[in-house]
Design an enzyme around this catalytic site. Structure first.
Site, PDB file in Angstrom:
ATOM      1  N   ARG A  11      53.502  -5.030  -3.609  1.00  0.00           N
ATOM      2  CA  ARG A  11      52.999  -4.579  -4.924  1.00  0.00           C
ATOM      3  C   ARG A  11      53.882  -3.415  -5.344  1.00  0.00           C
ATOM      4  NH1 ARG A  11      47.888  -4.784  -7.676  1.00  0.00           N
ATOM      5  NH2 ARG A  11      47.507  -2.945  -8.960  1.00  0.00           N
ATOM      6  N   HIS A  44      51.884 -11.089 -12.247  1.00  0.00           N
ATOM      7  CA  HIS A  44      50.768 -10.867 -11.324  1.00  0.00           C
ATOM      8  C   HIS A  44      50.174 -12.237 -10.934  1.00  0.00           C
ATOM      9  CE1 HIS A  44      47.773  -8.848  -9.169  1.00  0.00           C
ATOM     10  NE2 HIS A  44      47.180  -8.131 -10.115  1.00  0.00           N
ATOM     11  N   CYS A  84      40.848  -8.340 -15.119  1.00  0.00           N
ATOM     12  CA  CYS A  84      41.442  -8.191 -13.790  1.00  0.00           C
ATOM     13  C   CYS A  84      41.004  -6.912 -13.080  1.00  0.00           C
ATOM     14  CB  CYS A  84      42.968  -8.257 -13.869  1.00  0.00           C
ATOM     15  SG  CYS A  84      43.688  -7.101 -15.056  1.00  0.00           S
TER      16      CYS A  84
END
Length: 300
Positions: free
Chosen positions: A102, A129, A258
């Site tokens: 990430r 993502h 999200c």
């Protein structure tokens, strides 16, 4: 599947259906049936951007698959002090069986995957993502029974964000209708949906909401954009997902996010906390099941 999952370009529709099948099986059997394809394997979790959901879901997922998760704070690694991405990739490939990363730069993730001999999973970059969107698609499938051209989704806010970019790739993959509603200044990258008639940009929020099955939004001020907060708050104010938008959507329309969510900004508190409209916590849970399926398929 390919060696890595960097964007949804790396999977086919058959791959997606396989991920759905395995995710649903793992979800149903969690705590009841042991499935340990990562037994004896170690997975490195490299984080330059913090996220409790991403870290917890991947650490728990690796452990439940029988593997050993190793959290690697990029600020404490040599890559953060001048070591090349290529050298890091080659060394970690000797120690680990997979890497979850990430980070800000998508180019660095691509280089890491290119130089590594083990699978690399993109857990978020500034551009894409994929794990989040796979969880979103699984959630849509659970509620609608399918993910295809009969589904209409509307995304509101920054249509150049990693979520918006990944939703465009998801629409290409599944055929679902996707409308992105944003101001002109943050309209989507047309190159991503060129030649894709099921994706469009609509600056008028109410027009975008017509006939929608699923509303989706994200925070207006993402990590790295803090210095633009005042401008972005004013720019995106007309694009809040609220009860007015739901009034012109399909009956039974659902809300996705999200997370983390900022009530009163990108979404009204009434929509976010509605026990029928909001399915964000089912969506959040599905991160765990989808990521377990992806790791099981890539790191077997």
């Amino acid at each position: 599947m390919k060696k890595d999952l960097l964007t949804l370009r790396d999977i086919t529709r058959d791959d997606l259906d396989h991920i759905f099948e395995l995710s649903s099986k793992l979800k149903a059997e969690r705590g009841k049936v042991q499935f340990r394809p990562l037994s004896g394997k170690s997975v490195g979790l490299i984080f330059a951007k913090s996220s409790p959901r991403t870290r917890v879901s991947f650490e728990v997922g690796v452990g439940e698959l029988g593997g050993q998760p190793l959290y690697l704070d990029q600020s404490k690694m040599q890559i953060g002090r001048g070591e090349t991405v290529a050298d890091t990739a080659k060394v970690l490939s000797r120690y680990l069986h997979g890497i979850v990363i990430r980070i800000f730069s998508h180019t660095e993730v691509e280089e890491l995957a290119r130089e590594a001999s083990i699978p690399v999973i993109n857990a978020l970059t500034d551009e894409y993502h994929p794990c989040q969107i796979l969880a979103d698609l699984l959630t849509v499938k659970e509620y609608s029974g399918k993910v295809d051209g009969s589904i209409r989704m509307a995304f509101y806010g920054d249509a150049r964000s990693n979520i918006a970019n990944s939703l465009i790739l998801a629409a290409r993959l599944t055929g679902m209708e996707l409308v992105l509603s944003s101001p002109e200044e943050e309209k989507p990258n047309a190159d991503l949906y060129a030649g894709c008639p099921n994706v469009c940009w609509e600056p008028d929020p109410l027009k975008a909401a017509q006939g929608v099955d699923y509303f989706y939004t994200d925070v207006w001020v993402s990590m790295g954009f803090e210095d633009e907060r005042e401008r972005r708050m004013q720019l995106f104010k007309p694009y809040q997902v609220n009860e007015k938008l739901f009034s012109v959507a399909k009956p039974g329309a659902k809300f996705l996010h999200c997370l983390p969510a900022h009530r009163g900004e990108e979404v009204s508190a009434g929509v976010m906390d509605d026990p029928v409209k909001s399915i964000v916590f089912d969506e959040a849970e599905n991160r765990l099941h989808v990521q377990k399926a992806v790791m099981a398929l890539l790191m077997k």
